[in-house]
Motif scaffolding. Sequence first.
Motif, mmCIF file in Angstrom:
data_model
loop_
_atom_site.group_PDB
_atom_site.id
_atom_site.type_symbol
_atom_site.label_atom_id
_atom_site.label_comp_id
_atom_site.label_asym_id
_atom_site.label_seq_id
_atom_site.Cartn_x
_atom_site.Cartn_y
_atom_site.Cartn_z
ATOM 1 N N HIS A 247 0.839 -1.213 0.000
ATOM 2 C CA HIS A 247 0.000 0.000 0.000
ATOM 3 C C HIS A 247 0.869 1.257 0.000
ATOM 4 O O HIS A 247 0.636 2.194 -0.766
ATOM 5 C CB HIS A 247 -0.919 -0.018 1.233
ATOM 6 C CG HIS A 247 -1.963 1.058 1.229
ATOM 7 N ND1 HIS A 247 -3.011 1.066 0.344
ATOM 8 C CD2 HIS A 247 -2.086 2.167 1.991
ATOM 9 C CE1 HIS A 247 -3.747 2.147 0.552
ATOM 10 N NE2 HIS A 247 -3.216 2.834 1.552
ATOM 11 N N ALA A 248 1.917 1.236 0.811
ATOM 12 C CA ALA A 248 2.838 2.385 0.863
ATOM 13 C C ALA A 248 3.506 2.603 -0.494
ATOM 14 O O ALA A 248 3.717 3.743 -0.923
ATOM 15 C CB ALA A 248 3.904 2.162 1.934
ATOM 16 N N PRO B 91 9.161 -1.315 10.418
ATOM 17 C CA PRO B 91 10.048 -2.218 11.160
ATOM 18 C C PRO B 91 10.705 -3.250 10.248
ATOM 19 O O PRO B 91 11.701 -3.859 10.621
ATOM 20 C CB PRO B 91 9.106 -2.884 12.173
ATOM 21 C CG PRO B 91 7.737 -2.748 11.594
ATOM 22 C CD PRO B 91 7.754 -1.488 10.782
ATOM 23 N N GLU B 92 10.126 -3.471 9.088
ATOM 24 C CA GLU B 92 10.659 -4.497 8.183
ATOM 25 C C GLU B 92 11.561 -3.860 7.127
ATOM 26 O O GLU B 92 11.465 -2.665 6.839
ATOM 27 C CB GLU B 92 9.505 -5.228 7.486
ATOM 28 C CG GLU B 92 8.670 -6.086 8.429
ATOM 29 C CD GLU B 92 7.389 -6.570 7.735
ATOM 30 O OE1 GLU B 92 6.489 -7.053 8.438
ATOM 31 O OE2 GLU B 92 7.286 -6.408 6.498
ATOM 32 N N ASP C 33 8.573 3.808 14.928
ATOM 33 C CA ASP C 33 7.604 4.906 14.778
ATOM 34 C C ASP C 33 8.010 6.136 15.584
ATOM 35 O O ASP C 33 7.776 7.265 15.158
ATOM 36 C CB ASP C 33 6.212 4.422 15.209
ATOM 37 C CG ASP C 33 5.651 3.447 14.184
ATOM 38 O OD1 ASP C 33 4.864 2.570 14.550
ATOM 39 O OD2 ASP C 33 6.038 3.551 12.995
ATOM 40 N N ASN D 80 -9.603 2.884 -3.340
ATOM 41 C CA ASN D 80 -8.519 2.211 -4.067
ATOM 42 C C ASN D 80 -8.692 2.343 -5.585
ATOM 43 O O ASN D 80 -9.646 2.952 -6.073
ATOM 44 C CB ASN D 80 -8.441 0.741 -3.621
ATOM 45 C CG ASN D 80 -6.998 0.296 -3.474
ATOM 46 O OD1 ASN D 80 -6.222 0.448 -4.413
ATOM 47 N ND2 ASN D 80 -6.631 -0.224 -2.314
HETATM 48 O O1 JB3 Z 1 -6.118 -4.713 -1.267
HETATM 49 C C1 JB3 Z 1 -5.235 -4.004 -1.715
HETATM 50 C C2 JB3 Z 1 -5.317 -3.440 -3.103
HETATM 51 N N1 JB3 Z 1 -4.156 -3.686 -1.013
HETATM 52 C C3 JB3 Z 1 -3.916 -4.202 0.309
HETATM 53 C C4 JB3 Z 1 -3.784 -3.063 1.297
HETATM 54 C C5 JB3 Z 1 -5.033 -2.208 1.379
HETATM 55 O O2 JB3 Z 1 -3.479 -3.585 2.597
HETATM 56 C C6 JB3 Z 1 -2.651 -5.038 0.301
HETATM 57 O O3 JB3 Z 1 -2.823 -6.134 -0.590
HETATM 58 C C7 JB3 Z 1 -2.309 -5.521 1.691
HETATM 59 O O4 JB3 Z 1 -3.265 -6.455 2.126
HETATM 60 C C8 JB3 Z 1 -2.287 -4.343 2.638
HETATM 61 O O5 JB3 Z 1 -1.232 -3.530 2.213
HETATM 62 P P1 JB3 Z 1 0.015 -3.282 3.206
HETATM 63 O O6 JB3 Z 1 -0.484 -2.768 4.493
HETATM 64 O O7 JB3 Z 1 1.011 -2.507 2.462
HETATM 65 O O8 JB3 Z 1 0.520 -4.747 3.485
HETATM 66 P P2 JB3 Z 1 2.043 -5.216 3.640
HETATM 67 O O9 JB3 Z 1 2.637 -5.304 2.270
HETATM 68 O O10 JB3 Z 1 2.036 -6.388 4.520
HETATM 69 O O11 JB3 Z 1 2.806 -4.012 4.376
HETATM 70 C C9 JB3 Z 1 2.509 -3.658 5.715
HETATM 71 C C10 JB3 Z 1 3.603 -2.664 6.058
HETATM 72 O O12 JB3 Z 1 3.273 -2.035 7.299
HETATM 73 C C11 JB3 Z 1 4.955 -3.344 6.231
HETATM 74 O O13 JB3 Z 1 5.961 -2.527 5.684
HETATM 75 C C12 JB3 Z 1 5.106 -3.403 7.742
HETATM 76 O O14 JB3 Z 1 6.460 -3.367 8.152
HETATM 77 C C13 JB3 Z 1 4.411 -2.109 8.124
HETATM 78 N N2 JB3 Z 1 3.979 -2.067 9.512
HETATM 79 C C14 JB3 Z 1 3.303 -3.001 10.204
HETATM 80 N N3 JB3 Z 1 3.092 -2.542 11.476
HETATM 81 C C15 JB3 Z 1 4.224 -1.011 10.285
HETATM 82 C C16 JB3 Z 1 3.664 -1.300 11.537
HETATM 83 N N4 JB3 Z 1 4.878 0.154 9.999
HETATM 84 C C17 JB3 Z 1 4.981 1.061 11.001
HETATM 85 N N5 JB3 Z 1 5.594 2.220 10.753
HETATM 86 N N6 JB3 Z 1 4.440 0.842 12.240
HETATM 87 C C18 JB3 Z 1 3.784 -0.318 12.551
HETATM 88 O O15 JB3 Z 1 3.308 -0.470 13.681
#
Ligand code: JB3
Length: 214
Positions: A17-18, A38-39, A56, A137
């Motif tokens: 998403h980011a 964090p990742e 954060d 979206n």
């Molecule tokens: O459905 C669609 C088109 N997109 C989805 C979106 C809405 O939600 C996508 O397919 C995913 O299901 C989800 O996107 P997201 O959140 O980008 O998922 P993921 O790729 O897992 O990335 C989560 C990010 O949040 C990772 O970089 C994690 O490290 C980060 N994160 C998790 N907890 C955090 C924290 N970052 C910070 N700064 N603080 C946190 O507490």
Amino acid sequence: MNSSESKSLVVIGGGGHASVLVDILRSQQREILAIVSPENISQRRIFSGITHLKNDDDILRFSPDSVNLVNGVGMLPKSGLKRKLNEYFLSLGYTFETVISDSAQVSSFAEIEQGAQVFSGAIIQAGVVIDAHTIINSGVIIEHDCHIGEYNHIAPKATLCGQVTTHSNVYVGANATVIQNITLEQGSIVGAGAIVTKNISSEQICYPSRSVLK
Ligand code: JB3
């Protein structure tokens, strides 16, 4: 204080998403000071050249007057992380940037509140209100006079016909259709591809194979 358009940005989250948000912001020549996650984020080319912060609380080194925040953590059903992060930083005086893709079509008679995110190809018609921190979206259609509550996620290519109302924390899945004048209560969920012809009560789920009866 800088106007919102020229303030530097800090993005919270470094996942899919980011990456879509950063793509939009780079195309708009916005200055992104850091990605906070964090990742590891080095596997995504879109983030190259942007400082990676792991905690954060590293955000606190930037004053609320000098940066706006962008919440890049996605929002899937029942996930409260986005709201938790927002409420923490809002309480410290930060502002969340409203991000609207240049290829979205947003009526000048629509209202988009703080922190909402509207992705490419979305269409938002006249009379629509999109409340704070909601994700519209890619390719979503929000027809005239809809009121979309805060912390919603309207997933890609969903269609909301005229005068649909959603309350907070609603999730409408990809390619779903909600017909006109329907109300989706707080926390309700519409499955991908579902066709909604009846109101949905709070926390209730509508699955693709059937409409929800009142
Ligand atoms: O459905 C669609 C088109 N997109 C989805 C979106 C809405 O939600 C996508 O397919 C995913 O299901 C989800 O996107 P997201 O959140 O980008 O998922 P993921 O790729 O897992 O990335 C989560 C990010 O949040 C990772 O970089 C994690 O490290 C980060 N994160 C998790 N907890 C955090 C924290 N970052 C910070 N700064 N603080 C946190 O507490």
